[in-house]
Design a protein around this motif. Structure first.
Motif, mmCIF file in Angstrom:
data_model
loop_
_atom_site.group_PDB
_atom_site.id
_atom_site.type_symbol
_atom_site.label_atom_id
_atom_site.label_comp_id
_atom_site.label_asym_id
_atom_site.label_seq_id
_atom_site.Cartn_x
_atom_site.Cartn_y
_atom_site.Cartn_z
ATOM 1 N N SER A 25 55.138 36.282 35.482
ATOM 2 C CA SER A 25 54.915 35.276 36.504
ATOM 3 C C SER A 25 53.440 34.899 36.588
ATOM 4 O O SER A 25 52.583 35.767 36.766
ATOM 5 C CB SER A 25 55.389 35.802 37.862
ATOM 6 O OG SER A 25 55.102 34.875 38.861
ATOM 7 N N PRO A 26 53.103 33.616 36.467
ATOM 8 C CA PRO A 26 51.699 33.219 36.571
ATOM 9 C C PRO A 26 51.153 33.357 37.991
ATOM 10 O O PRO A 26 49.951 33.353 38.185
ATOM 11 C CB PRO A 26 51.693 31.763 36.110
ATOM 12 C CG PRO A 26 53.077 31.294 36.305
ATOM 13 C CD PRO A 26 53.962 32.486 36.147
ATOM 14 N N ALA A 27 52.014 33.497 38.985
ATOM 15 C CA ALA A 27 51.536 33.643 40.357
ATOM 16 C C ALA A 27 50.795 34.964 40.540
ATOM 17 O O ALA A 27 49.943 35.084 41.416
ATOM 18 C CB ALA A 27 52.703 33.559 41.331
ATOM 19 N N LEU A 28 51.101 35.954 39.707
ATOM 20 C CA LEU A 28 50.404 37.231 39.811
ATOM 21 C C LEU A 28 48.959 37.131 39.354
ATOM 22 O O LEU A 28 48.149 38.001 39.647
ATOM 23 C CB LEU A 28 51.141 38.291 39.003
ATOM 24 C CG LEU A 28 52.549 38.638 39.492
ATOM 25 C CD1 LEU A 28 53.200 39.611 38.528
ATOM 26 C CD2 LEU A 28 52.495 39.218 40.885
ATOM 27 N N ALA A 29 48.616 36.089 38.628
ATOM 28 C CA ALA A 29 47.244 35.928 38.147
ATOM 29 C C ALA A 29 46.295 35.541 39.277
ATOM 30 O O ALA A 29 45.084 35.656 39.123
ATOM 31 C CB ALA A 29 47.201 34.885 37.051
ATOM 32 N N LEU A 30 46.813 35.064 40.395
ATOM 33 C CA LEU A 30 45.957 34.665 41.507
ATOM 34 C C LEU A 30 45.445 35.854 42.304
ATOM 35 O O LEU A 30 44.453 35.761 43.005
ATOM 36 C CB LEU A 30 46.717 33.714 42.437
ATOM 37 C CG LEU A 30 47.129 32.387 41.804
ATOM 38 C CD1 LEU A 30 47.962 31.575 42.789
ATOM 39 C CD2 LEU A 30 45.920 31.602 41.361
ATOM 40 N N THR A 31 46.114 36.973 42.205
ATOM 41 C CA THR A 31 45.715 38.169 42.941
ATOM 42 C C THR A 31 44.659 38.919 42.145
ATOM 43 O O THR A 31 44.873 39.277 40.996
ATOM 44 C CB THR A 31 46.926 39.091 43.169
ATOM 45 O OG1 THR A 31 47.965 38.336 43.774
ATOM 46 C CG2 THR A 31 46.561 40.264 44.049
ATOM 47 N N ARG A 32 43.510 39.146 42.759
ATOM 48 C CA ARG A 32 42.421 39.852 42.088
ATOM 49 C C ARG A 32 42.663 41.356 42.125
ATOM 50 O O ARG A 32 43.124 41.913 43.105
ATOM 51 C CB ARG A 32 41.096 39.540 42.776
ATOM 52 C CG ARG A 32 40.709 38.097 42.695
ATOM 53 C CD ARG A 32 39.650 37.928 41.636
ATOM 54 N NE ARG A 32 39.135 36.576 41.656
ATOM 55 C CZ ARG A 32 39.262 35.759 40.631
ATOM 56 N NH1 ARG A 32 39.862 36.164 39.557
ATOM 57 N NH2 ARG A 32 38.786 34.556 40.678
ATOM 58 N N ASP A 33 42.337 42.014 41.036
ATOM 59 C CA ASP A 33 42.413 43.463 40.965
ATOM 60 C C ASP A 33 41.092 44.059 41.441
ATOM 61 O O ASP A 33 40.061 43.383 41.493
ATOM 62 C CB ASP A 33 42.688 43.922 39.532
ATOM 63 C CG ASP A 33 44.086 43.572 39.080
ATOM 64 O OD1 ASP A 33 44.966 43.476 39.950
ATOM 65 O OD2 ASP A 33 44.282 43.403 37.862
ATOM 66 N N ASP A 34 41.106 45.347 41.736
ATOM 67 C CA ASP A 34 39.874 46.030 42.111
ATOM 68 C C ASP A 34 38.940 46.069 40.912
ATOM 69 O O ASP A 34 39.326 46.413 39.802
ATOM 70 C CB ASP A 34 40.176 47.470 42.560
ATOM 71 C CG ASP A 34 40.890 47.506 43.899
ATOM 72 O OD1 ASP A 34 40.793 46.509 44.634
ATOM 73 O OD2 ASP A 34 41.546 48.515 44.186
ATOM 74 N N GLY A 35 37.679 45.727 41.121
ATOM 75 C CA GLY A 35 36.696 45.722 40.047
ATOM 76 C C GLY A 35 36.742 44.485 39.189
ATOM 77 O O GLY A 35 36.062 44.404 38.170
ATOM 78 N N ASP A 36 37.523 43.495 39.577
ATOM 79 C CA ASP A 36 37.641 42.260 38.801
ATOM 80 C C ASP A 36 36.422 41.386 39.072
ATOM 81 O O ASP A 36 36.127 41.047 40.210
ATOM 82 C CB ASP A 36 38.923 41.533 39.188
ATOM 83 C CG ASP A 36 39.248 40.394 38.255
ATOM 84 O OD1 ASP A 36 38.646 40.337 37.170
ATOM 85 O OD2 ASP A 36 40.112 39.584 38.595
ATOM 86 N N ASP A 37 35.688 41.030 38.029
ATOM 87 C CA ASP A 37 34.513 40.162 38.148
ATOM 88 C C ASP A 37 34.568 39.137 37.017
ATOM 89 O O ASP A 37 33.997 39.336 35.943
ATOM 90 C CB ASP A 37 33.237 40.997 38.066
ATOM 91 C CG ASP A 37 32.009 40.181 38.414
ATOM 92 O OD1 ASP A 37 32.165 39.100 39.014
ATOM 93 O OD2 ASP A 37 30.900 40.634 38.074
ATOM 94 N N PRO A 38 35.281 38.008 37.225
ATOM 95 C CA PRO A 38 35.565 37.097 36.114
ATOM 96 C C PRO A 38 34.366 36.328 35.570
ATOM 97 O O PRO A 38 34.346 35.962 34.413
ATOM 98 C CB PRO A 38 36.604 36.138 36.694
ATOM 99 C CG PRO A 38 36.424 36.204 38.158
ATOM 100 C CD PRO A 38 35.913 37.578 38.457
ATOM 101 N N GLY A 39 33.356 36.032 36.367
ATOM 102 C CA GLY A 39 32.220 35.260 35.871
ATOM 103 C C GLY A 39 32.502 33.769 35.886
ATOM 104 O O GLY A 39 33.486 33.292 36.441
#
Length: 87
Positions: A25-39
């Motif tokens: 599901s692409p909707a799960l991509a909107l939720t940030r994980d802990d330590g996520d720093d996309p830039g």
């Protein structure tokens, strides 16, 4: 019998594709994980350079090296004679 096998294979491929689409599901991509720093994102020019120009350049370099370092003596294929034809 070939139609039956083709229908079975098509149903299997369609079912597998549908299950994969439902599970990812692409909707799960909107939720940030802990330590996520996309830039920062890439611009259009950077994206085209990275995903189009770099692979084309690599292909050209590898093809050029193969042509230059080719050790075979006969590069042009010989024309086949028409054996058995009478004039």
């Amino acid at each position: 019998m070939d139609k039956k096998n083709a229908l079975r294979a098509g149903a299997l491929v369609a079912g597998t594709t549908l299950m994969m689409l439902l599970m990812t599901s692409p909707a799960l991509a909107l939720t940030r994980d802990d330590g996520d720093d996309p830039g920062n994102g890439l611009s259009v020019a950077e994206t085209l350079g990275l995903f189009v120009l770099c692979p084309l350049a690599l292909f050209a370099i590898i093809a050029g090296l193969v042509l230059v370092l080719d050790k075979s003596k006969d590069r042009a294929p010989k024309a086949k004679s028409a054996a058995g034809t009478k004039v």
